[in-house]
Design an enzyme around this catalytic site. Structure first.
Site, PDB file in Angstrom:
ATOM      1  N   ASP A   3      61.810 -17.081 -28.296  1.00 24.85           N
ATOM      2  CA  ASP A   3      61.803 -15.821 -29.056  1.00 24.85           C
ATOM      3  C   ASP A   3      61.506 -14.697 -28.073  1.00 24.85           C
ATOM      4  O   ASP A   3      60.351 -14.462 -27.687  1.00 24.85           O
ATOM      5  CB  ASP A   3      60.737 -15.855 -30.165  1.00 24.85           C
TER       6      ASP A   3
ATOM      7  N   ALA B  34      66.428 -21.217 -42.304  1.00 21.09           N
ATOM      8  CA  ALA B  34      66.297 -19.759 -42.128  1.00 21.09           C
ATOM      9  C   ALA B  34      67.418 -19.029 -42.880  1.00 21.09           C
ATOM     10  O   ALA B  34      67.231 -18.595 -44.022  1.00 21.09           O
ATOM     11  CB  ALA B  34      66.293 -19.405 -40.656  1.00 21.09           C
ATOM     12  N   ARG B  35      68.572 -18.917 -42.261  1.00 21.41           N
ATOM     13  CA  ARG B  35      69.712 -18.265 -42.887  1.00 21.41           C
ATOM     14  C   ARG B  35      70.985 -18.988 -42.486  1.00 21.41           C
ATOM     15  O   ARG B  35      71.127 -19.419 -41.322  1.00 21.41           O
ATOM     16  CB  ARG B  35      69.816 -16.803 -42.437  1.00 21.41           C
TER      17      ARG B  35
ATOM     18  N   ASP C 160      68.982 -26.051 -45.513  1.00 25.21           N
ATOM     19  CA  ASP C 160      68.562 -25.451 -46.783  1.00 25.21           C
ATOM     20  C   ASP C 160      69.390 -24.203 -47.055  1.00 25.21           C
ATOM     21  O   ASP C 160      69.364 -23.668 -48.156  1.00 25.21           O
ATOM     22  CB  ASP C 160      67.071 -25.083 -46.686  1.00 25.21           C
TER      23      ASP C 160
ATOM     24  N   GLU D   6      76.912 -19.843 -49.939  1.00 24.97           N
ATOM     25  CA  GLU D   6      75.984 -20.486 -50.882  1.00 24.97           C
ATOM     26  C   GLU D   6      76.445 -20.279 -52.309  1.00 24.97           C
ATOM     27  O   GLU D   6      76.615 -19.120 -52.708  1.00 24.97           O
ATOM     28  CB  GLU D   6      74.566 -19.924 -50.695  1.00 24.97           C
TER      29      GLU D   6
ATOM     30  N   HIS E  42      68.763 -23.871 -50.930  1.00 27.36           N
ATOM     31  CA  HIS E  42      67.937 -22.692 -50.589  1.00 27.36           C
ATOM     32  C   HIS E  42      66.584 -22.767 -51.309  1.00 27.36           C
ATOM     33  O   HIS E  42      66.208 -21.859 -52.060  1.00 27.36           O
ATOM     34  CB  HIS E  42      68.687 -21.405 -50.950  1.00 27.36           C
TER      35      HIS E  42
ATOM     36  N   GLY F 129      63.636 -23.224 -49.675  1.00 27.61           N
ATOM     37  CA  GLY F 129      62.527 -23.007 -48.732  1.00 27.61           C
ATOM     38  C   GLY F 129      61.345 -22.265 -49.334  1.00 27.61           C
ATOM     39  O   GLY F 129      60.187 -22.602 -49.077  1.00 27.61           O
TER      40      GLY F 129
END
Ligand SMILES: NC(=O)c1ccc[n+]([C@@H]2O[C@H](COP(=O)([O-])OP(=O)(O)OC[C@H]3O[C@@H](n4cnc5c(N)ncnc54)[C@H](O)[C@@H]3O)[C@@H](O)[C@H]2O)c1
Ligand SMILES: O=C(O)CC[C@@H](O)C(=O)O
Length: 519
Positions: A171, A229-230, A254, A259, A278, A280
């Protein structure tokens, strides 16, 4: 005053709905049909969405009533932030409120894959009992590679340490101190992270890296890839291919580029792909935390405050007390200054005196500009769209710091015109007005203020007091200041209620009165 109306488009924790209903009329849907959102959005002051709906520019524009958009969750990628900022619509979210839930979901995927839980379950239901077939592996001693070391990434690292994994993370926007504090080895490129990741887990926003075949094939043989995450950041076809080749042991998703995923989604055919819809953030605990944080942000924004979870204003990390007094001071100094100085043809200079945090400057600038311009422009001007409005108006605000060894104060003047200085001191809970258009004063700024600028002559105070009394309005306090050279005096009255327009009109009839302002 009419109660605001709030639209909730998808299931929200009841605690949040109850808080919102105390201050507003709330229409809450379990799932509002997508096509209905543009049709009804214009009737609401605030809208709260989750991941099922999108708010692009064309849906947000021409909604004069809409003041707040809330994303009940962390990611705001389904909201056009730029458009909201331009339209002065506050965007709030619930950062961190579902971080534990999302990190635990990632480990749910990892353990399911490593221990064949989904396969074992199906096997037992079919009457099977083959234990050899489902020999698994352990998290213990495996290397976890994290992409995105924010709130969810750090929770994932904490959990990983509990499993005694070795943790690496990539990161570039996080400091070394944070990596050290979490006992995580910093890796400087994705190319280097891949070979040390027995399990790779993604925790960046949607704008994060694109991970295709080139990077994925650098993972060790037998690796696992997890994304809670995405969708759209990992090449899903490449994942399927690497599973086919036996290079990957499993994939846990997820989130998906579409989607729900289409019927021909390449990973549907893979038994070692564990897929969830999704989920999470879908725990009781996260739902409550998210709902409460979102509701607090929406309520504050509707009341014209700047909540800490606003996304499109650079709110500094101050304590609520520090933030509150600076916010109030910035609004007071800006409003008074703008009332006293109608033409702003030269740059304004904001002087920060005393120990005012440097990281508060961008937000202070926006708050002061908004306070100044909202006195002068029609339509919505607030800290959200302040910079855009300032540019449109050609207004410049320069900031100077006057050193830390004085009482904290904000002072605003026209560049080169010290006689225009308005100054508030911030050393208590209420800003104290110390100077107004160069005239010295000392009063805690009242809730309902009425100010007159008048000829410095005997009898004016009595005339004003009598007139205010005729309107049956109580005067709590009265402060006077004078500019002897200009034969001008200033009077600030603290009233028990806002001065009505009729009173202002009558005050202006008093011959010695030059100007009347209501705050
Ligand atoms: N599946 C779910 O229901 C669920 C629940 C919660 C969060 N999320 C998602 O998880 C993600 C992480 O959430 P968070 O709350 O931790 O966000 P966060 O903002 O706290 O952390 C994101 C981190 O990603 C880093 N980052 C940004 N771009 C990067 C890049 N190109 N390369 C590497 N790092 C990069 C940032 O520096 C930041 O530290 C978000 O996408 C969020 O929407 C999903
Ligand atoms: O539960 C949800 O709505 C998903 C939340 C998640 O996507 C987030 O960004 O926080």
């Amino acid at each position: 005053m009419t109660r605001p109306r709030i639209l909730i488009t998808e299931t929200l924790g009841q605690e949040g709905i109850d808080m919102l209903r105390e201050v507003a009329d709330v229409d809450a849907y379990d799932l509002l049909p997508k096509e209905q959102l543009p049709e009804i959005l214009g009737d609401y002051d605030a809208v709260i969405i989750r991941s099922a709906h999108r708010l692009p520019r064309e849906v947000l524009m021409n909604r004069p009533r809409l003041k707040v958009v809330a994303r009940a969750g962390s990611g705001v990628d389904n909201v056009d932030l730029k458009a909201c900022t331009e339209f002065g619509i506050a965007v709030v979210n619930a950062p961190g409120a579902n971080a534990i839930a999302a990190a635990e979901q990632a480990f749910g995927h990892m353990l399911t894959i490593l221990r064949n839980i989904h396969l074992g379950d199906a096997h037992v239901r079919e009457g099977g009992w083959n234990r050899k077939k489902f020999l698994g592996g352990e998290l213990h001693d495996r290397r976890l590679g994290i992409i995105g070391f924010g709130k969810v990434g750090r929770e994932a690292a904490r959990i990983a340490h509990g499993f005694r994994m070795t943790v690496y993370a990539y990161d570039p926007f996080v400091s070394d101190e944070i990596f050290q504090a979490h006992n995580v080895t910093r890796i400087d490129s994705l190319e280097e992270l891949m070979p040390v990741s027995d399990i790779l887990t993604l925790h960046t926003p949607k704008s994060g890296p694109q991970i295709g075949m080139d990077l994925l094939s650098r993972l060790p043989k037998g690796a696992i890839v997890v994304n809670v995450a995405r969708g759209g950041m990992i090449d899903e076809a490449a994942l399927a291919e690497l599973l086919d080749m036996g290079h990957l042991l499993g994939v846990g998703l997820d989130v998906f580029s579409q989607e729900p995923p289409p019927k021909d989604f390449p990973l549907f055919r893979h038994p070692r792909a564990v897929l969830t819809p999704h989920l999470g953030g879908s725990t009781q605990e996260a739902m409550t935390g998210v709902a409460v944080m979102t509701a607090k942000g929406v309520i504050a924004a509707l009341q014209g405050q700047t909540p800490p979870n606003i996304v499109n204003v650079p709110v500094p990390p101050l304590t609520p007390d520090e933030f509150g007094i600076l916010d109030e001071g910035a609004r007071v100094v800006g409003r008074i200054f703008a009332q006293m100085n109608k033409t702003l043809t030269v740059p304004l200079v904001l002087t920060l005196k005393g120990p005012i945090a440097k990281n508060a400057i961008p937000w202070l600038k926006q708050t002061v500009i908004a306070a100044v311009l909202s006195e002068q422009l029609d339509g919505r001007v607030n800290a959200v769209n302040a910079l855009i409005k300032a540019e449109e108006q050609g207004l410049k605000l320069l900031v100077e710091e006057a050193g830390p060894n004085q009482a904290p104060a904000l002072s605003l003047r026209l560049e080169g015109h010290s006689e225009t200085t308005t100054e508030v001191v911030l050393d208590n809970h209420v800003p104290r007005l110390r100077r107004i258009n160069g005239i010295a004063m000392d009063l805690p700024w009242p809730k309902n203020a009425l100010m007159t600028v008048h000829n410095d002559a005997p009898g004016v105070v009595g005339k004003v007091g009598t007139l205010v009394g005729q309107y049956n309005i109580n005067i709590g306090n009265l402060h006077l200041g004078r500019d002897e050279k200009a034969h001008q005096a200033l009077m600030i009255l603290s009233l028990d209620q806002t001065a009505p327009e009729e009173l202002v009109r009558d005050l202006k009839q008093i011959p010695e009165i030059r100007q009347v302002f209501v705050f």
